[in-house]
Design a protein around this motif. Structure first.
Motif, PDB file in Angstrom:
ATOM      1  N   SER A 137      -2.868   1.991 -15.217  1.00 22.05           N
ATOM      2  CA  SER A 137      -2.803   1.131 -16.391  1.00 22.05           C
ATOM      3  C   SER A 137      -1.360   0.693 -16.617  1.00 22.05           C
ATOM      4  CB  SER A 137      -3.314   1.881 -17.622  1.00 22.05           C
ATOM      5  OG  SER A 137      -2.470   2.983 -17.910  1.00 22.05           O
ATOM      6  N   VAL A 138      -1.187  -0.326 -17.447  1.00 21.82           N
ATOM      7  CA  VAL A 138       0.160  -0.801 -17.763  1.00 21.82           C
ATOM      8  C   VAL A 138       0.943   0.298 -18.480  1.00 21.82           C
ATOM      9  CG1 VAL A 138       1.488  -2.486 -19.086  1.00 21.82           C
ATOM     10  CG2 VAL A 138      -0.554  -3.213 -17.850  1.00 21.82           C
ATOM     11  N   SER A 139       0.263   1.028 -19.369  1.00 16.04           N
ATOM     12  CA  SER A 139       0.944   2.101 -20.098  1.00 16.04           C
ATOM     13  C   SER A 139       1.393   3.211 -19.147  1.00 16.04           C
ATOM     14  CB  SER A 139       0.027   2.674 -21.178  1.00 16.04           C
ATOM     15  OG  SER A 139      -1.164   3.194 -20.611  1.00 16.04           O
ATOM     16  N   ALA A 140       0.550   3.523 -18.137  1.00 13.16           N
ATOM     17  CA  ALA A 140       0.927   4.547 -17.156  1.00 13.16           C
ATOM     18  C   ALA A 140       2.129   4.085 -16.341  1.00 13.16           C
ATOM     19  CB  ALA A 140      -0.251   4.853 -16.236  1.00 13.16           C
ATOM     20  N   VAL A 183       8.333  -2.034 -15.580  1.00 13.86           N
ATOM     21  CA  VAL A 183       8.446  -0.961 -16.577  1.00 13.86           C
ATOM     22  C   VAL A 183       7.358  -1.082 -17.638  1.00 13.86           C
ATOM     23  CG1 VAL A 183      10.908  -0.667 -16.204  1.00 13.86           C
ATOM     24  CG2 VAL A 183      10.130  -2.225 -17.992  1.00 13.86           C
ATOM     25  N   GLY A 184       6.370  -1.965 -17.378  1.00 10.62           N
ATOM     26  CA  GLY A 184       5.201  -2.014 -18.247  1.00 10.62           C
ATOM     27  C   GLY A 184       5.248  -2.999 -19.389  1.00 10.62           C
ATOM     28  N   GLU A 185       6.170  -3.960 -19.334  1.00 13.29           N
ATOM     29  CA  GLU A 185       6.205  -4.936 -20.422  1.00 13.29           C
ATOM     30  C   GLU A 185       5.089  -5.967 -20.253  1.00 13.29           C
ATOM     31  OE1 GLU A 185       9.762  -6.582 -21.795  1.00 13.29           O
ATOM     32  OE2 GLU A 185      10.876  -4.698 -21.794  1.00 13.29           O
ATOM     33  N   GLU A 212       5.162   4.591 -18.485  1.00 11.54           N
ATOM     34  CA  GLU A 212       5.526   6.003 -18.603  1.00 11.54           C
ATOM     35  C   GLU A 212       6.190   6.521 -17.331  1.00 11.54           C
ATOM     36  OE1 GLU A 212       1.947   8.002 -19.568  1.00 11.54           O
ATOM     37  OE2 GLU A 212       1.777   7.132 -21.579  1.00 11.54           O
ATOM     38  N   ARG A 213       5.736   6.002 -16.177  1.00  6.53           N
ATOM     39  CA  ARG A 213       6.273   6.508 -14.900  1.00  6.53           C
ATOM     40  C   ARG A 213       7.605   5.868 -14.544  1.00  6.53           C
ATOM     41  NH1 ARG A 213       8.314   8.997 -11.891  1.00  6.53           N
ATOM     42  NH2 ARG A 213       7.690   9.854  -9.857  1.00  6.53           N
ATOM     43  N   ILE A 214       7.730   4.555 -14.730  1.00  6.10           N
ATOM     44  CA  ILE A 214       8.922   3.842 -14.281  1.00  6.10           C
ATOM     45  C   ILE A 214       9.900   3.560 -15.423  1.00  6.10           C
ATOM     46  CG2 ILE A 214       9.747   1.770 -13.091  1.00  6.10           C
ATOM     47  CD1 ILE A 214       8.153   3.724 -11.370  1.00  6.10           C
ATOM     48  N   GLY A 215       9.385   3.439 -16.639  1.00  2.00           N
ATOM     49  CA  GLY A 215      10.255   3.145 -17.781  1.00  2.00           C
ATOM     50  C   GLY A 215      11.482   4.029 -17.882  1.00  2.00           C
TER      51      GLY A 215
END
Length: 213
Positions: free
Chosen positions: A97-100, A46-48, A103-106
Protein backbone atom coordinates in the motif's frame (compact mmCIF):
# COMPACT_ATOMS: atom_id res chain seq x y z
CA UNK A 1 20.93 5.85 1.37
CA UNK A 2 19.60 6.14 -2.18
CA UNK A 3 21.85 4.11 -4.51
CA UNK A 4 19.92 4.21 -7.77
CA UNK A 5 16.91 6.04 -9.18
CA UNK A 6 14.99 5.20 -12.35
CA UNK A 7 12.35 7.60 -13.64
CA UNK A 8 10.27 6.98 -16.75
CA UNK A 9 7.49 9.04 -18.33
CA UNK A 10 7.18 11.45 -15.41
CA UNK A 11 6.56 15.10 -16.29
CA UNK A 12 9.29 16.08 -18.79
CA UNK A 13 11.42 12.99 -18.14
CA UNK A 14 11.21 10.29 -20.80
CA UNK A 15 13.57 7.69 -19.30
CA UNK A 16 16.56 8.27 -17.03
CA UNK A 17 18.73 6.18 -14.70
CA UNK A 18 20.78 7.83 -11.95
CA UNK A 19 23.44 6.11 -9.84
CA UNK A 20 24.49 7.66 -6.53
CA UNK A 21 27.60 7.09 -4.44
CA UNK A 22 28.45 7.91 -0.85
CA UNK A 23 28.77 11.59 -0.07
CA UNK A 24 26.95 14.56 -1.51
CA UNK A 25 25.51 14.66 -5.03
CA UNK A 26 24.63 18.00 -6.61
CA UNK A 27 22.34 18.29 -9.62
CA UNK A 28 22.15 21.55 -11.53
CA UNK A 29 20.39 22.60 -14.69
CA UNK A 30 18.41 25.35 -16.33
CA UNK A 31 14.70 25.81 -15.83
CA UNK A 32 12.76 22.93 -17.36
CA UNK A 33 15.68 20.49 -17.19
CA UNK A 34 13.75 18.17 -14.86
CA UNK A 35 15.18 18.93 -11.40
CA UNK A 36 11.73 19.39 -9.87
CA UNK A 37 10.51 16.23 -11.59
CA UNK A 38 13.29 14.24 -9.90
CA UNK A 39 12.26 15.60 -6.52
CA UNK A 40 8.68 14.68 -7.39
CA UNK A 41 9.85 11.16 -8.19
CA UNK A 42 11.42 10.87 -4.74
CA UNK A 43 8.19 12.11 -3.17
CA UNK A 44 6.32 9.29 -4.89
CA UNK A 45 8.75 6.78 -3.38
CA UNK A 46 8.12 8.06 0.15
CA UNK A 47 4.36 7.64 -0.22
CA UNK A 48 3.14 11.09 -1.15
CA UNK A 49 -0.04 11.55 -3.17
CA UNK A 50 0.15 10.65 -6.84
CA UNK A 51 -1.16 13.06 -9.46
CA UNK A 52 -2.09 11.61 -12.84
CA UNK A 53 -1.35 14.98 -14.46
CA UNK A 54 2.35 14.30 -13.78
CA UNK A 55 2.33 11.40 -16.26
CA UNK A 56 4.25 12.38 -19.39
CA UNK A 57 2.01 13.40 -22.27
CA UNK A 58 1.15 10.41 -24.46
CA UNK A 59 2.31 7.81 -21.91
CA UNK A 60 0.01 5.28 -20.24
CA UNK A 61 1.79 5.51 -16.90
CA UNK A 62 4.78 6.92 -15.06
CA UNK A 63 7.28 4.64 -13.35
CA UNK A 64 9.66 5.47 -10.51
CA UNK A 65 12.08 2.90 -9.10
CA UNK A 66 14.55 3.37 -6.29
CA UNK A 67 17.23 1.17 -4.77
CA UNK A 68 17.89 2.10 -1.15
CA UNK A 69 20.31 0.70 1.40
CA UNK A 70 18.98 0.50 4.94
CA UNK A 71 21.23 -0.85 7.70
CA UNK A 72 23.25 -2.78 5.13
CA UNK A 73 20.17 -4.26 3.42
CA UNK A 74 19.16 -3.26 -0.10
CA UNK A 75 15.50 -2.37 -0.58
CA UNK A 76 13.99 -2.05 -4.07
CA UNK A 77 10.78 -0.05 -4.36
CA UNK A 78 8.61 0.82 -7.35
CA UNK A 79 5.72 3.21 -7.82
CA UNK A 80 3.54 3.26 -10.93
CA UNK A 81 1.10 6.09 -11.58
CA UNK A 82 -1.37 5.58 -14.41
CA UNK A 83 -2.82 8.27 -16.60
CA UNK A 84 -6.17 7.09 -15.23
CA UNK A 85 -5.08 8.04 -11.70
CA UNK A 86 -4.43 4.53 -10.43
CA UNK A 87 -1.31 3.99 -8.37
CA UNK A 88 0.56 0.75 -7.60
CA UNK A 89 3.40 0.22 -5.15
CA UNK A 90 5.90 -2.63 -4.89
CA UNK A 91 8.44 -3.26 -2.13
CA UNK A 92 11.01 -5.97 -2.88
CA UNK A 93 8.78 -7.56 -5.56
CA UNK A 94 5.71 -7.64 -3.29
CA UNK A 95 2.63 -5.47 -3.72
CA UNK A 96 2.25 -2.88 -0.98
CA UNK A 97 0.00 0.00 0.00
CA UNK A 98 1.03 3.64 -0.30
CA UNK A 99 1.07 3.92 3.49
CA UNK A 100 3.37 0.88 3.75
CA UNK A 101 5.67 2.48 1.19
CA UNK A 102 5.79 5.65 3.27
CA UNK A 103 6.51 3.73 6.46
CA UNK A 104 9.33 1.75 4.83
CA UNK A 105 11.05 4.43 2.74
CA UNK A 106 9.92 7.66 4.41
CA UNK A 107 12.45 7.37 7.26
CA UNK A 108 15.28 7.04 4.70
CA UNK A 109 14.52 10.30 2.88
CA UNK A 110 14.40 13.82 4.28
CA UNK A 111 13.07 16.42 1.85
CA UNK A 112 13.96 20.01 2.68
CA UNK A 113 12.13 22.80 0.94
CA UNK A 114 9.33 25.29 1.18
CA UNK A 115 6.12 23.64 2.40
CA UNK A 116 7.83 20.22 2.62
CA UNK A 117 7.35 18.46 5.95
CA UNK A 118 10.56 17.61 7.76
CA UNK A 119 11.42 14.08 8.83
CA UNK A 120 12.22 15.27 12.36
CA UNK A 121 8.54 16.07 12.79
CA UNK A 122 7.51 12.50 11.94
CA UNK A 123 7.63 10.25 15.04
CA UNK A 124 8.07 7.20 12.79
CA UNK A 125 11.57 8.44 11.86
CA UNK A 126 12.84 8.89 15.41
CA UNK A 127 13.79 5.24 15.99
CA UNK A 128 15.87 5.24 12.81
CA UNK A 129 17.78 8.34 13.91
CA UNK A 130 18.41 6.77 17.31
CA UNK A 131 19.65 3.53 15.72
CA UNK A 132 22.08 5.42 13.48
CA UNK A 133 23.33 7.47 16.44
CA UNK A 134 24.00 4.30 18.47
CA UNK A 135 25.95 2.80 15.57
CA UNK A 136 26.95 -0.79 14.85
CA UNK A 137 25.46 -2.10 18.09
CA UNK A 138 22.01 -1.01 16.94
CA UNK A 139 22.59 -2.41 13.44
CA UNK A 140 23.46 -5.83 14.88
CA UNK A 141 20.49 -5.78 17.25
CA UNK A 142 18.19 -4.68 14.42
CA UNK A 143 19.41 -7.57 12.27
CA UNK A 144 18.67 -10.06 15.06
CA UNK A 145 15.25 -8.48 15.59
CA UNK A 146 14.33 -8.64 11.90
CA UNK A 147 15.41 -12.28 11.70
CA UNK A 148 13.26 -13.09 14.73
CA UNK A 149 10.35 -11.11 13.29
CA UNK A 150 10.57 -12.96 9.98
CA UNK A 151 10.57 -16.25 11.90
CA UNK A 152 7.54 -15.15 13.91
CA UNK A 153 5.61 -14.12 10.81
CA UNK A 154 6.47 -17.43 9.15
CA UNK A 155 5.22 -19.29 12.23
CA UNK A 156 1.98 -17.28 12.21
CA UNK A 157 1.42 -18.13 8.54
CA UNK A 158 2.16 -21.82 9.21
CA UNK A 159 -0.24 -21.81 12.17
CA UNK A 160 -2.96 -20.31 9.98
CA UNK A 161 -2.37 -23.04 7.39
CA UNK A 162 -2.58 -25.77 10.05
CA UNK A 163 -5.76 -24.28 11.51
CA UNK A 164 -7.33 -24.19 8.05
CA UNK A 165 -6.28 -27.81 7.45
CA UNK A 166 -7.80 -28.76 10.82
CA UNK A 167 -11.10 -27.07 9.92
CA UNK A 168 -11.14 -28.86 6.56
CA UNK A 169 -10.45 -32.21 8.25
CA UNK A 170 -13.26 -31.60 10.76
CA UNK A 171 -15.65 -30.74 7.93
CA UNK A 172 -14.70 -33.91 6.06
CA UNK A 173 -15.17 -35.97 9.23
CA UNK A 174 -18.68 -34.54 9.65
CA UNK A 175 -19.51 -35.43 6.05
CA UNK A 176 -18.26 -38.99 6.41
CA UNK A 177 -20.09 -39.39 9.74
CA UNK A 178 -23.37 -38.40 8.06
CA UNK A 179 -22.73 -40.94 5.31
CA UNK A 180 -22.10 -43.68 7.88
CA UNK A 181 -25.31 -42.73 9.72
CA UNK A 182 -27.30 -42.87 6.47
CA UNK A 183 -25.89 -46.32 5.69
CA UNK A 184 -26.69 -47.49 9.21
CA UNK A 185 -30.32 -46.37 8.86
CA UNK A 186 -30.66 -48.31 5.59
CA UNK A 187 -29.12 -51.34 7.33
CA UNK A 188 -28.06 -53.19 4.14
CA UNK A 189 -27.77 -57.01 4.23
CA UNK A 190 -25.08 -59.12 2.66
CA UNK A 191 -26.21 -60.19 -0.82
CA UNK A 192 -29.07 -57.67 -0.85
CA UNK A 193 -27.69 -55.97 -3.93
CA UNK A 194 -27.91 -59.25 -5.89
CA UNK A 195 -31.54 -59.70 -4.85
CA UNK A 196 -32.38 -56.16 -5.94
CA UNK A 197 -30.67 -56.66 -9.30
CA UNK A 198 -32.58 -59.92 -9.83
CA UNK A 199 -35.89 -58.18 -9.21
CA UNK A 200 -35.04 -55.15 -11.34
CA UNK A 201 -36.40 -56.56 -14.67
CA UNK A 202 -39.76 -57.23 -13.05
CA UNK A 203 -39.90 -53.70 -11.71
CA UNK A 204 -38.98 -52.26 -15.09
CA UNK A 205 -41.82 -54.19 -16.79
CA UNK A 206 -44.29 -54.00 -13.91
CA UNK A 207 -46.82 -52.01 -15.94
CA UNK A 208 -46.82 -54.49 -18.84
CA UNK A 209 -47.10 -57.44 -16.46
CA UNK A 210 -50.07 -55.80 -14.75
CA UNK A 211 -51.81 -55.25 -18.09
CA UNK A 212 -51.16 -58.86 -19.15
CA UNK A 213 -52.65 -60.13 -15.92
Amino acid sequence: MLEQLHVKDLALIEDVWLDFSAGMTVMTGETGAGKTALVGALKLLVGERADSSAVRSGAAEALVEGMFKDAGTEVLVKRRVGADGRSRCVIDDEMASVSALGERIGPLVDLHGQHDHQALLRPATHVGYLDRWIGETAVAALSVYRTALDGYRGAVERLAELEEASRSAASELDRLTLMVDDIARVDPRAGEDSELEAGLPALLHAERLAEAA
